[in-house]
Design a protein around this motif. Structure first.
Motif, PDB file in Angstrom:
ATOM      1  N   GLN A   1      14.262  -0.655 -19.753  1.00  0.00           N
ATOM      2  CA  GLN A   1      14.338  -1.671 -20.806  1.00  0.00           C
ATOM      3  C   GLN A   1      12.959  -2.204 -21.193  1.00  0.00           C
ATOM      4  OE1 GLN A   1      16.413  -1.942 -17.849  1.00  0.00           O
ATOM      5  NE2 GLN A   1      17.743  -0.591 -19.054  1.00  0.00           N
ATOM      6  N   GLY A   2      11.918  -1.693 -20.556  1.00  0.00           N
ATOM      7  CA  GLY A   2      10.556  -2.105 -20.860  1.00  0.00           C
ATOM      8  C   GLY A   2      10.053  -3.262 -20.024  1.00  0.00           C
ATOM      9  N   GLY A   3      10.924  -3.875 -19.208  1.00  0.00           N
ATOM     10  CA  GLY A   3      10.488  -4.954 -18.328  1.00  0.00           C
ATOM     11  C   GLY A   3       9.623  -4.430 -17.200  1.00  0.00           C
ATOM     12  N   VAL A   4       8.857  -5.326 -16.589  1.00  0.00           N
ATOM     13  CA  VAL A   4       7.884  -4.913 -15.572  1.00  0.00           C
ATOM     14  C   VAL A   4       8.507  -4.977 -14.178  1.00  0.00           C
ATOM     15  CG1 VAL A   4       5.608  -5.322 -14.586  1.00  0.00           C
ATOM     16  CG2 VAL A   4       5.991  -5.759 -17.021  1.00  0.00           C
ATOM     17  N   THR A   5       8.746  -3.808 -13.605  1.00  0.00           N
ATOM     18  CA  THR A   5       9.210  -3.735 -12.217  1.00  0.00           C
ATOM     19  C   THR A   5       8.127  -4.244 -11.276  1.00  0.00           C
ATOM     20  OG1 THR A   5      10.651  -1.862 -12.725  1.00  0.00           O
ATOM     21  CG2 THR A   5      10.039  -2.186 -10.411  1.00  0.00           C
ATOM     22  N   ASP A   6       6.878  -3.892 -11.581  1.00  0.00           N
ATOM     23  CA  ASP A   6       5.742  -4.403 -10.811  1.00  0.00           C
ATOM     24  C   ASP A   6       4.451  -4.051 -11.538  1.00  0.00           C
ATOM     25  OD1 ASP A   6       4.631  -5.816  -8.735  1.00  0.00           O
ATOM     26  OD2 ASP A   6       4.444  -4.100  -7.395  1.00  0.00           O
ATOM     27  N   ASP A   7       3.418  -4.834 -11.275  1.00  0.00           N
ATOM     28  CA  ASP A   7       2.069  -4.443 -11.694  1.00  0.00           C
ATOM     29  C   ASP A   7       1.290  -4.082 -10.439  1.00  0.00           C
ATOM     30  OD1 ASP A   7       1.890  -7.119 -10.787  1.00  0.00           O
ATOM     31  OD2 ASP A   7       0.190  -7.551 -12.088  1.00  0.00           O
ATOM     32  N   LEU A   8       0.352  -3.178 -10.575  1.00  0.00           N
ATOM     33  CA  LEU A   8      -0.343  -2.643  -9.411  1.00  0.00           C
ATOM     34  C   LEU A   8      -1.700  -2.091  -9.820  1.00  0.00           C
ATOM     35  CD1 LEU A   8       1.164   0.847  -8.654  1.00  0.00           C
ATOM     36  CD2 LEU A   8       2.207  -0.634 -10.346  1.00  0.00           C
ATOM     37  N   ILE A   9      -2.511  -1.786  -8.828  1.00  0.00           N
ATOM     38  CA  ILE A   9      -3.785  -1.119  -9.065  1.00  0.00           C
ATOM     39  C   ILE A   9      -3.729   0.254  -8.421  1.00  0.00           C
ATOM     40  CG2 ILE A   9      -6.267  -1.150  -8.645  1.00  0.00           C
ATOM     41  CD1 ILE A   9      -6.268  -4.105  -8.899  1.00  0.00           C
ATOM     42  N   ALA A  10      -4.126   1.254  -9.194  1.00  0.00           N
ATOM     43  CA  ALA A  10      -4.169   2.636  -8.714  1.00  0.00           C
ATOM     44  C   ALA A  10      -5.619   3.009  -8.426  1.00  0.00           C
ATOM     45  CB  ALA A  10      -3.573   3.575  -9.757  1.00  0.00           C
ATOM     46  N   TYR A  11      -5.876   3.485  -7.205  1.00  0.00           N
ATOM     47  CA  TYR A  11      -7.201   3.922  -6.786  1.00  0.00           C
ATOM     48  C   TYR A  11      -7.199   5.448  -6.717  1.00  0.00           C
ATOM     49  CZ  TYR A  11      -7.864  -0.961  -5.482  1.00  0.00           C
ATOM     50  OH  TYR A  11      -7.958  -2.335  -5.506  1.00  0.00           O
ATOM     51  N   VAL A  12      -7.997   6.083  -7.563  1.00  0.00           N
ATOM     52  CA  VAL A  12      -8.010   7.541  -7.649  1.00  0.00           C
ATOM     53  C   VAL A  12      -9.016   8.106  -6.656  1.00  0.00           C
ATOM     54  CG1 VAL A  12      -8.351   9.535  -9.149  1.00  0.00           C
ATOM     55  CG2 VAL A  12      -7.347   7.438 -10.083  1.00  0.00           C
TER      56      VAL A  12
ATOM     57  N   LYS B   1       0.866  -1.181   0.000  1.00  0.00           N
ATOM     58  CA  LYS B   1       0.000   0.000   0.000  1.00  0.00           C
ATOM     59  C   LYS B   1       0.904   1.233   0.000  1.00  0.00           C
ATOM     60  CE  LYS B   1      -2.015  -3.376   2.509  1.00  0.00           C
ATOM     61  NZ  LYS B   1      -1.251  -4.388   3.289  1.00  0.00           N
ATOM     62  N   ALA B   2       0.598   2.162  -0.871  1.00  0.00           N
ATOM     63  CA  ALA B   2       1.362   3.404  -0.931  1.00  0.00           C
ATOM     64  C   ALA B   2       0.427   4.525  -1.358  1.00  0.00           C
ATOM     65  CB  ALA B   2       2.531   3.283  -1.905  1.00  0.00           C
ATOM     66  N   ARG B   3       0.753   5.735  -0.962  1.00  0.00           N
ATOM     67  CA  ARG B   3      -0.082   6.880  -1.333  1.00  0.00           C
ATOM     68  C   ARG B   3       0.778   7.934  -2.013  1.00  0.00           C
ATOM     69  NH1 ARG B   3      -3.779   6.796   2.110  1.00  0.00           N
ATOM     70  NH2 ARG B   3      -5.653   6.904   0.863  1.00  0.00           N
ATOM     71  N   VAL B   4       0.263   8.445  -3.133  1.00  0.00           N
ATOM     72  CA  VAL B   4       0.933   9.509  -3.883  1.00  0.00           C
ATOM     73  C   VAL B   4       0.024  10.728  -3.846  1.00  0.00           C
ATOM     74  CG1 VAL B   4       1.865  10.216  -6.125  1.00  0.00           C
ATOM     75  CG2 VAL B   4       2.096   7.833  -5.372  1.00  0.00           C
TER      76      VAL B   4
ATOM     77  N   LEU C   1      -2.100   3.379  -4.098  1.00  0.00           N
ATOM     78  CA  LEU C   1      -1.556   2.304  -4.926  1.00  0.00           C
ATOM     79  C   LEU C   1      -1.472   0.998  -4.144  1.00  0.00           C
ATOM     80  CD1 LEU C   1       1.471   4.208  -6.523  1.00  0.00           C
ATOM     81  CD2 LEU C   1      -0.858   4.000  -7.435  1.00  0.00           C
ATOM     82  N   ILE C   2      -1.800  -0.099  -4.809  1.00  0.00           N
ATOM     83  CA  ILE C   2      -1.596  -1.423  -4.218  1.00  0.00           C
ATOM     84  C   ILE C   2      -0.691  -2.231  -5.148  1.00  0.00           C
ATOM     85  CG2 ILE C   2      -2.667  -3.583  -3.485  1.00  0.00           C
ATOM     86  CD1 ILE C   2      -4.987  -2.135  -2.443  1.00  0.00           C
ATOM     87  N   PRO C   3       0.614  -2.233  -4.857  1.00  0.00           N
ATOM     88  CA  PRO C   3       1.553  -3.068  -5.600  1.00  0.00           C
ATOM     89  C   PRO C   3       1.674  -4.443  -4.945  1.00  0.00           C
ATOM     90  CG  PRO C   3       2.740  -1.541  -4.184  1.00  0.00           C
ATOM     91  CD  PRO C   3       1.268  -1.336  -3.909  1.00  0.00           C
ATOM     92  N   ASN C   4       2.592  -5.248  -5.447  1.00  0.00           N
ATOM     93  CA  ASN C   4       2.829  -6.563  -4.867  1.00  0.00           C
ATOM     94  C   ASN C   4       3.722  -6.452  -3.629  1.00  0.00           C
ATOM     95  OD1 ASN C   4       1.582  -8.718  -6.679  1.00  0.00           O
ATOM     96  ND2 ASN C   4       2.625  -7.414  -8.165  1.00  0.00           N
TER      97      ASN C   4
END
Length: 372
Positions: free
Chosen positions: A96-107, A59-62, A115-118
């Motif tokens: 390089q285009g690789g995926v550092t992480d996938d996540l869901i952003a809640y506005v 969980k993170a907040r921007v 944000l909810i990353p792995n």
């Protein structure tokens, strides 16, 4: 010395339910529960309703005056496509285009995105975003809230009825959410999930997690609820063809070859992390693609197994594989040569034998996630 695993605020409830634990992303999390096991838990979610503790998720907040514009210069998807009260699947890529992480952003608003990353990638995601914010010299704040909240996933055809019994809102579209007040604290009810069934995720302050878990379990008794572990979560998501970071996407696997181009904002006018490389891959066509594999025999594919052609030459690798409790046969996601077409037959090296599989387009089971 081995670093001690983190524990969910619901750990004692899992112990009381006879959970078998496993390490996942640095956390000790329930794999399955006594009196059921993976298969029973899987069917409960497909047929009735199950509850998962996914508090290990990050969980993170921007926040900041132009938070959405900032995130659009970092993440793949276009946050301008969604407004307040909406969520969006997206990715953070490397150069390089690789995926550092996938996540869901809640506005929550133009200036507040949750944000909810792995689990294992949360610190990295926060670091990348914070470094970018500092480099741009703006007012953006990136805060790691990994242990401030618990996340409960209520998934299955009866999930709406269960939440209605609790007086929680259910009348939102897929990938939407509502924030509700509860005696001095707030809970976020999200129409999201990782099972392919209609369901909801409850983001709850850590100190109230036990109360909400107990309420859901009590209300779910008449609906046949089961607590479900990460084992069933994996079989459910694999049947849907949902990507798992570290398997189907990674810093070495990009969104185009992973079949996630739909989560890239190709029309965004400003560059984002990895955008130049991704645009070039999209224009040229990837050398390999993610495909679904459906067993023609009794073989059960597993992560890392080789995919071979009729001559025995390696043409790819299984990224996720399991026995499908719904179909009662083996299913897999595999990264294979781009020349491999749908309906082709390929082999998978299962121990000392080659098992036959048909190449298909996931999902393997009809999704119900958007129903209602």
């Amino acid at each position: 010395m081995t670093e001690e695993l983190l524990r969910s605020p619901l750990h004692e409830r899992h112990e009381q339910a006879g959970a078998k634990f496993a390490e996942f992303g640095g956390w000790s999390m329930p794999l399955e529960y006594a009196g059921g096991g993976v298969i029973a838990e899987h069917h409960c979610v497909r047929d009735q309703v199950g509850i998962f503790d996914v508090s290990h998720l990050g969980k993170a907040r921007v926040t900041g005056e132009a938070a959405i514009d900032f995130l659009n210069r970092c993440l793949t998807n276009d946050l301008h496509k969604v407004g307040p009260g909406k969520a969006q699947y997206t990715m953070l890529c490397n150069e390089q285009g690789g995926v550092t992480d996938d996540l869901i952003a809640y506005v929550n608003s133009e200036t507040d995105i949750f944000l909810i990353p792995n689990a294992a990638n949360t610190a990295k995601v926060v670091q990348v975003l914070a470094d970018r914010a500092r480099a741009e010299v703006n007012d953006i704040q990136v805060v790691n809230q990994h242990q401030d909240f618990a996340v409960l996933a209520v998934q299955g055809p009866s999930s709406e009825a269960l939440l209605n019994d609790l007086g929680l809102p259910t009348d939102m579209d897929y990938m939407a959410f509502r924030v509700i007040e509860r005696e001095g604290w707030t809970m976020t009810v999200c129409r999201t999930g990782y099972t392919g069934e209609k369901g909801y995720e409850l983001v709850v302050p850590t100190e109230h997690a036990l109360t909400v878990w107990d309420e859901v379990m009590a209300a779910g008794q008449r609906l046949g609820i089961r607590p479900c572990g990460l084992g069933a979560r994996d079989t459910l998501r694999t049947e849907m063809g949902y990507s798992l970071h570290g398997n189907d996407i990674s810093p070495e696997i990009n969104p185009v070859e992973a079949g996630l181009s739909w989560a890239v904002g190709w029309k965004k006018t400003e560059p984002f992390l990895g955008s130049d490389v991704l645009r070039a891959i999209k224009a040229e066509g990837p050398a390999r693609r993610m495909r679904g594999l459906l067993a023609l025999g009794r073989g059960i594919p597993r992560h890392g197994m080789s995919v071979v052609d009729d001559e025995g030459s390696v043409i790819g690798e299984v990224t996720s594989g399991t026995f499908s409790p719904t179909l009662k046969q083996g299913v897999a996601l595999a990264l294979v040569d781009a020349a491999v077409e749908l309906d082709d037959e390929v082999g998978v090296q299962v121990r000392n034998r080659v098992e036959r599989f048909r190449v298909v387009r996931p999902p393997f089971v009809t999704p119900e996630v958007r129903e209602g």
